[in-house]
Design a protein around this motif. Structure first.
Motif, mmCIF file in Angstrom:
data_model
loop_
_atom_site.group_PDB
_atom_site.id
_atom_site.type_symbol
_atom_site.label_atom_id
_atom_site.label_comp_id
_atom_site.label_asym_id
_atom_site.label_seq_id
_atom_site.Cartn_x
_atom_site.Cartn_y
_atom_site.Cartn_z
ATOM 1 N N ILE A 238 -43.919 -35.773 -34.416
ATOM 2 C CA ILE A 238 -43.340 -34.695 -35.204
ATOM 3 C C ILE A 238 -43.975 -34.576 -36.584
ATOM 4 O O ILE A 238 -44.118 -33.475 -37.104
ATOM 5 C CB ILE A 238 -41.807 -34.901 -35.311
ATOM 6 N N LYS A 239 -44.402 -35.687 -37.152
ATOM 7 C CA LYS A 239 -45.001 -35.629 -38.497
ATOM 8 C C LYS A 239 -46.216 -34.718 -38.521
ATOM 9 O O LYS A 239 -46.423 -33.979 -39.475
ATOM 10 C CB LYS A 239 -45.373 -37.027 -38.975
ATOM 11 N N SER A 240 -47.000 -34.735 -37.461
ATOM 12 C CA SER A 240 -48.190 -33.888 -37.426
ATOM 13 C C SER A 240 -47.834 -32.426 -37.168
ATOM 14 O O SER A 240 -48.648 -31.540 -37.413
ATOM 15 C CB SER A 240 -49.156 -34.380 -36.346
ATOM 16 N N LEU A 241 -46.638 -32.178 -36.709
ATOM 17 C CA LEU A 241 -46.215 -30.828 -36.356
ATOM 18 C C LEU A 241 -45.355 -30.164 -37.422
ATOM 19 O O LEU A 241 -45.396 -28.952 -37.597
ATOM 20 C CB LEU A 241 -45.419 -30.899 -35.041
ATOM 21 N N CYS A 242 -44.589 -30.962 -38.154
ATOM 22 C CA CYS A 242 -43.588 -30.385 -39.070
ATOM 23 C C CYS A 242 -44.231 -29.667 -40.243
ATOM 24 O O CYS A 242 -45.346 -29.973 -40.647
ATOM 25 C CB CYS A 242 -42.627 -31.451 -39.567
ATOM 26 N N ARG A 243 -43.482 -28.701 -40.748
ATOM 27 C CA ARG A 243 -43.892 -28.007 -41.958
ATOM 28 C C ARG A 243 -43.465 -28.852 -43.146
ATOM 29 O O ARG A 243 -42.329 -29.276 -43.237
ATOM 30 C CB ARG A 243 -43.237 -26.629 -42.026
ATOM 31 N N ARG A 244 -44.394 -29.091 -44.026
ATOM 32 C CA ARG A 244 -44.107 -29.981 -45.149
ATOM 33 C C ARG A 244 -43.646 -29.238 -46.393
ATOM 34 O O ARG A 244 -43.286 -29.848 -47.371
ATOM 35 C CB ARG A 244 -45.339 -30.826 -45.450
ATOM 36 N N LEU B 159 -34.472 -32.069 -39.879
ATOM 37 C CA LEU B 159 -35.209 -32.704 -40.956
ATOM 38 C C LEU B 159 -36.095 -33.770 -40.337
ATOM 39 O O LEU B 159 -35.720 -34.399 -39.344
ATOM 40 C CB LEU B 159 -34.251 -33.358 -41.948
ATOM 41 N N VAL B 160 -37.244 -33.985 -40.921
ATOM 42 C CA VAL B 160 -38.152 -35.045 -40.493
ATOM 43 C C VAL B 160 -38.194 -36.047 -41.640
ATOM 44 O O VAL B 160 -38.468 -35.665 -42.785
ATOM 45 C CB VAL B 160 -39.554 -34.499 -40.172
ATOM 46 N N VAL B 161 -37.892 -37.317 -41.330
ATOM 47 C CA VAL B 161 -37.794 -38.334 -42.374
ATOM 48 C C VAL B 161 -38.772 -39.477 -42.121
ATOM 49 O O VAL B 161 -39.136 -39.766 -40.985
ATOM 50 C CB VAL B 161 -36.350 -38.887 -42.489
ATOM 51 N N ASP B 162 -39.176 -40.130 -43.228
ATOM 52 C CA ASP B 162 -40.051 -41.298 -43.118
ATOM 53 C C ASP B 162 -39.199 -42.545 -42.884
ATOM 54 O O ASP B 162 -37.975 -42.453 -42.731
ATOM 55 C CB ASP B 162 -40.945 -41.440 -44.354
ATOM 56 N N VAL C 135 -37.117 -37.265 -46.896
ATOM 57 C CA VAL C 135 -37.482 -36.060 -46.151
ATOM 58 C C VAL C 135 -38.969 -35.772 -46.351
ATOM 59 O O VAL C 135 -39.435 -35.636 -47.484
ATOM 60 C CB VAL C 135 -36.626 -34.856 -46.607
ATOM 61 N N VAL C 136 -39.704 -35.700 -45.247
ATOM 62 C CA VAL C 136 -41.136 -35.398 -45.307
ATOM 63 C C VAL C 136 -41.454 -34.025 -44.741
ATOM 64 O O VAL C 136 -42.568 -33.551 -44.846
ATOM 65 C CB VAL C 136 -41.983 -36.476 -44.586
ATOM 66 N N GLY C 137 -40.468 -33.389 -44.122
ATOM 67 C CA GLY C 137 -40.712 -32.067 -43.557
ATOM 68 C C GLY C 137 -39.507 -31.550 -42.819
ATOM 69 O O GLY C 137 -38.429 -32.154 -42.818
ATOM 70 N N ILE C 138 -39.719 -30.412 -42.190
ATOM 71 C CA ILE C 138 -38.687 -29.783 -41.376
ATOM 72 C C ILE C 138 -39.386 -29.219 -40.146
ATOM 73 O O ILE C 138 -40.523 -28.747 -40.238
ATOM 74 C CB ILE C 138 -37.937 -28.692 -42.179
ATOM 75 N N VAL C 139 -38.749 -29.316 -39.007
ATOM 76 C CA VAL C 139 -39.329 -28.806 -37.769
ATOM 77 C C VAL C 139 -38.310 -27.886 -37.110
ATOM 78 O O VAL C 139 -37.111 -28.164 -37.107
ATOM 79 C CB VAL C 139 -39.770 -29.960 -36.831
#
Length: 169
Positions: free
Chosen positions: A3-9, A104-107, A112-116
Motif C-alpha cells: 500500500i505504501k507504494s500505492l497510497c497518495r502521500r 489511512l496508511v500508517v508507518d 500517517v504516511v498517506g491515504i488510499v
C-alpha cells in the motif's frame, strides 16, 4: 505491491473545529476528495476522515444546512488504518469489513504516511489484471511462432445438439 507504494502521500488535514465551509474550500483548493480530521493537541491526533460525500450528504443535504458546523461532527467511528506494508487484498478486506472507501496508511510508529481509496485499489488491481492478460496473449503468440499452426488431418468434430437430446458424433 504494498500500500505504501500505492497510497497518495498528499494527505491534507483539517482541525475538527473547522467549519464545513472551510473544509469544502480546502478540498477545492487542494483538489482532494477527503480530509484527515485532527485535534488541536500537540502533537495532533487523527479523529477520522471526512469526505466530499460526507459534506454533501450530512453537512449540506439537510433542510437547514449549517456551513459553520464543526467538521469533526461529521466523523463517524474510529479512523481506520492499515500498515504501509499491507497488500492490496488486506486493504480491500479492511475497506469491505468496515464499509468505507478510504483508509489511512500508517508507518510502524503509527504516523500517517498517506491515504488510499477504493479507486486507488481498483486501478492497481486492474493494471495487474491487464498485465496478466497481456502475458497470456504474448504466450499464445510465442507458442504459435515457435510451434507453428497445426495442419494435420482433422478429426471428426463433436457436435452438441439442443437441450433435451443426446449428443452424437
Amino acid at each position: 505491491m504494498n500500500i505504501k507504494s500505492l497510497c497518495r502521500r498528499e494527505v491534507v488535514g483539517i482541525s475538527a473545529n473547522a467549519g464545513l465551509r472551510e473544509a469544502a474550500a480546502l478540498m477545492c483548493e487542494q483538489h482532494v476528495g477527503s480530509l484527515v480530521v485532527v485535534t488541536n493537541d500537540t502533537p495532533s491526533k487523527v479523529v477520522g476522515i471526512v469526505t466530499d460525500r460526507d459534506l454533501a450528504l450530512d453537512g449540506l443535504g439537510h433542510d437547514q444546512p449549517q456551513p459553520d458546523q464543526p467538521v469533526g461532527e461529521l466523523v463517524r467511528g474510529r479512523p481506520l488504518a492499515v500498515p504501509s506494508s499491507a497488500g492490496l487484498r488486506e486493504a480491500a478486506e479492511a475497506m469491505e469489513s468496515a464499509g468505507v472507501r478510504r483508509l489511512l496508511v500508517v508507518d510502524d510508529d503509527g504516523g500517517v504516511v498517506g491515504i488510499v481509496s477504493a479507486d486507488d485499489l481498483l486501478v492497481a488491481m486492474a493494471e495487474d489484471l491487464a498485465k496478466l492478460a497481456q502475458a497470456l496473449r504474448r504466450n499464445i503468440s510465442r507458442e504459435t511462432s515457435e510451434r507453428g499452426v497445426f495442419t494435420g488431418a482433422s478429426r471428426p468434430r463433436v457436435t452438441y445438439p439442443f437441450f433435451g437430446t443426446v449428443a452424437s458424433q
